[in-house]
Design a protein around this motif. Sequence first.
Motif, PDB file in Angstrom:
ATOM      1  N   THR A   4      11.028  -2.692   4.193  1.00  0.00           N
ATOM      2  CA  THR A   4      11.533  -2.601   5.564  1.00  0.00           C
ATOM      3  C   THR A   4      13.018  -2.270   5.645  1.00  0.00           C
ATOM      4  O   THR A   4      13.542  -2.104   6.749  1.00  0.00           O
ATOM      5  CB  THR A   4      11.299  -3.925   6.306  1.00  0.00           C
ATOM      6  OG1 THR A   4      12.106  -4.958   5.689  1.00  0.00           O
ATOM      7  CG2 THR A   4       9.844  -4.338   6.252  1.00  0.00           C
ATOM      8  N   ILE A   5      13.689  -2.168   4.522  1.00  0.00           N
ATOM      9  CA  ILE A   5      15.097  -1.809   4.486  1.00  0.00           C
ATOM     10  C   ILE A   5      15.319  -0.812   3.350  1.00  0.00           C
ATOM     11  O   ILE A   5      14.476  -0.670   2.466  1.00  0.00           O
ATOM     12  CB  ILE A   5      16.012  -3.034   4.285  1.00  0.00           C
ATOM     13  CG1 ILE A   5      15.750  -3.690   2.923  1.00  0.00           C
ATOM     14  CG2 ILE A   5      15.847  -4.044   5.405  1.00  0.00           C
ATOM     15  CD1 ILE A   5      16.701  -4.809   2.576  1.00  0.00           C
ATOM     16  N   THR A   6      16.443  -0.131   3.389  1.00  0.00           N
ATOM     17  CA  THR A   6      16.855   0.707   2.265  1.00  0.00           C
ATOM     18  C   THR A   6      18.301   0.366   1.914  1.00  0.00           C
ATOM     19  O   THR A   6      19.081  -0.055   2.775  1.00  0.00           O
ATOM     20  CB  THR A   6      16.758   2.214   2.585  1.00  0.00           C
ATOM     21  OG1 THR A   6      17.656   2.534   3.657  1.00  0.00           O
ATOM     22  CG2 THR A   6      15.334   2.594   2.969  1.00  0.00           C
ATOM     23  N   MET A  18      20.320  -0.280   5.370  1.00  0.00           N
ATOM     24  CA  MET A  18      19.708   0.259   6.584  1.00  0.00           C
ATOM     25  C   MET A  18      18.400  -0.457   6.904  1.00  0.00           C
ATOM     26  O   MET A  18      17.505  -0.546   6.060  1.00  0.00           O
ATOM     27  CB  MET A  18      19.447   1.754   6.434  1.00  0.00           C
ATOM     28  CG  MET A  18      18.822   2.402   7.665  1.00  0.00           C
ATOM     29  SD  MET A  18      18.635   4.200   7.491  1.00  0.00           S
ATOM     30  CE  MET A  18      20.350   4.709   7.626  1.00  0.00           C
ATOM     31  N   ASN A  20      14.904  -0.307   8.254  1.00  0.00           N
ATOM     32  CA  ASN A  20      14.110   0.912   8.147  1.00  0.00           C
ATOM     33  C   ASN A  20      12.695   0.736   8.689  1.00  0.00           C
ATOM     34  O   ASN A  20      11.715   1.048   8.030  1.00  0.00           O
ATOM     35  CB  ASN A  20      14.081   1.393   6.700  1.00  0.00           C
ATOM     36  CG  ASN A  20      13.607   2.828   6.560  1.00  0.00           C
ATOM     37  OD1 ASN A  20      13.812   3.640   7.457  1.00  0.00           O
ATOM     38  ND2 ASN A  20      12.976   3.145   5.446  1.00  0.00           N
ATOM     39  N   ARG A  21      12.612   0.211   9.909  1.00  0.00           N
ATOM     40  CA  ARG A  21      11.333   0.168  10.632  1.00  0.00           C
ATOM     41  C   ARG A  21      11.532   0.921  11.956  1.00  0.00           C
ATOM     42  O   ARG A  21      11.359   0.361  13.038  1.00  0.00           O
ATOM     43  CB  ARG A  21      10.893  -1.272  10.909  1.00  0.00           C
ATOM     44  CG  ARG A  21      10.676  -2.126   9.695  1.00  0.00           C
ATOM     45  CD  ARG A  21      10.150  -3.498  10.117  1.00  0.00           C
ATOM     46  NE  ARG A  21       8.734  -3.435  10.486  1.00  0.00           N
ATOM     47  CZ  ARG A  21       8.181  -4.198  11.429  1.00  0.00           C
ATOM     48  NH1 ARG A  21       8.919  -5.037  12.152  1.00  0.00           N
ATOM     49  NH2 ARG A  21       6.893  -4.099  11.695  1.00  0.00           N
ATOM     50  N   ALA A  22      11.899   2.175  11.845  1.00  0.00           N
ATOM     51  CA  ALA A  22      12.276   2.944  13.032  1.00  0.00           C
ATOM     52  C   ALA A  22      11.172   2.966  14.078  1.00  0.00           C
ATOM     53  O   ALA A  22      11.444   2.914  15.282  1.00  0.00           O
ATOM     54  CB  ALA A  22      12.651   4.372  12.631  1.00  0.00           C
ATOM     55  N   ASN A  26      13.144  -1.296  14.475  1.00  0.00           N
ATOM     56  CA  ASN A  26      13.742  -2.198  13.485  1.00  0.00           C
ATOM     57  C   ASN A  26      13.641  -3.668  13.882  1.00  0.00           C
ATOM     58  O   ASN A  26      14.527  -4.476  13.574  1.00  0.00           O
ATOM     59  CB  ASN A  26      15.199  -1.803  13.211  1.00  0.00           C
ATOM     60  CG  ASN A  26      15.294  -0.424  12.610  1.00  0.00           C
ATOM     61  OD1 ASN A  26      14.539  -0.053  11.721  1.00  0.00           O
ATOM     62  ND2 ASN A  26      16.209   0.387  13.127  1.00  0.00           N
ATOM     63  N   GLY A  56      20.919   0.836  11.324  1.00  0.00           N
ATOM     64  CA  GLY A  56      19.478   0.913  11.512  1.00  0.00           C
ATOM     65  C   GLY A  56      19.009   2.350  11.606  1.00  0.00           C
ATOM     66  O   GLY A  56      19.717   3.215  12.136  1.00  0.00           O
ATOM     67  N   ALA A  57      17.803   2.609  11.100  1.00  0.00           N
ATOM     68  CA  ALA A  57      17.217   3.940  11.197  1.00  0.00           C
ATOM     69  C   ALA A  57      16.639   4.160  12.595  1.00  0.00           C
ATOM     70  O   ALA A  57      16.219   3.215  13.259  1.00  0.00           O
ATOM     71  CB  ALA A  57      16.111   4.099  10.150  1.00  0.00           C
TER      72      ALA A  57
END
Length: 262
Positions: A4-6, A18, A20-22, A26, A56-57
Amino acid sequence: MFETITIACDDRGVATLMLNRAEKHNAMSAVMIAELTRAAEQLGADPAVRAVILTGAGKSFCAGGDLGWMQDQMVADPETRFIEARKLALALQALNTLPKPLIGALQGNAFGGGVGLASVCDVTLGADHLKMGLTETRLGLIPATIGPYVIARMGEARARRVFMSARLFDAAEAVELGLLARAVPAADLMAAAEAEVLPYLSCAPGAVAAAKRLTRTLGPRIDAEVIDHTIHALVACWEGEEAKEGIGAFFAKRKPGWIADG
């Protein structure tokens, strides 16, 4: 390694963490909460990392708590609710005490737990279109586990303006409230974050970490006792009738009983 993150780190030691659950704006799921804790520990222990940018993405920085996580809490027993609330509290504390500069770069929306994440950053920047809000009381809940960090950032007097009302506010007001250091055009957000990071690359990393620890000891107390108090307060709300009504109404797509017709 993460779902869920990078995390990406450049050759200067500037890491970008980041959300990363666009597709979910998020929102913070149980998995994301655990991964944020692990990421904070990993970044904090890595001597090659000099500074961290949290962003955040997609369209939103963080829309707050994940709906699935909220549904799980509706049917959980008090002990499970306490455990889950504690995981979020410890994730926030891990980021708050990260021994590296943490720069927030927020876009879109930052609600509930997203405001908590903004509040644990050393410097938080927002795109000028950003909307923020402590929206928990709409659901019969309170901004409990994020509360110590929000109050530490805003101060009690300014927090009272938005802590209980669940109203949304824009980036300009977030600057006035102390949640954001400044608001910038969306296209300039990451460049502004880079400008905040740059001075740290000329500083001694150990001295930066020690200075950050000192500011925390001189600031408002956020220790195990305070954290446990917030967790108990949240669990008490989860057990109450207002949370059952508010969350039930949210998922049923109806107005909760405390909203008058008209």
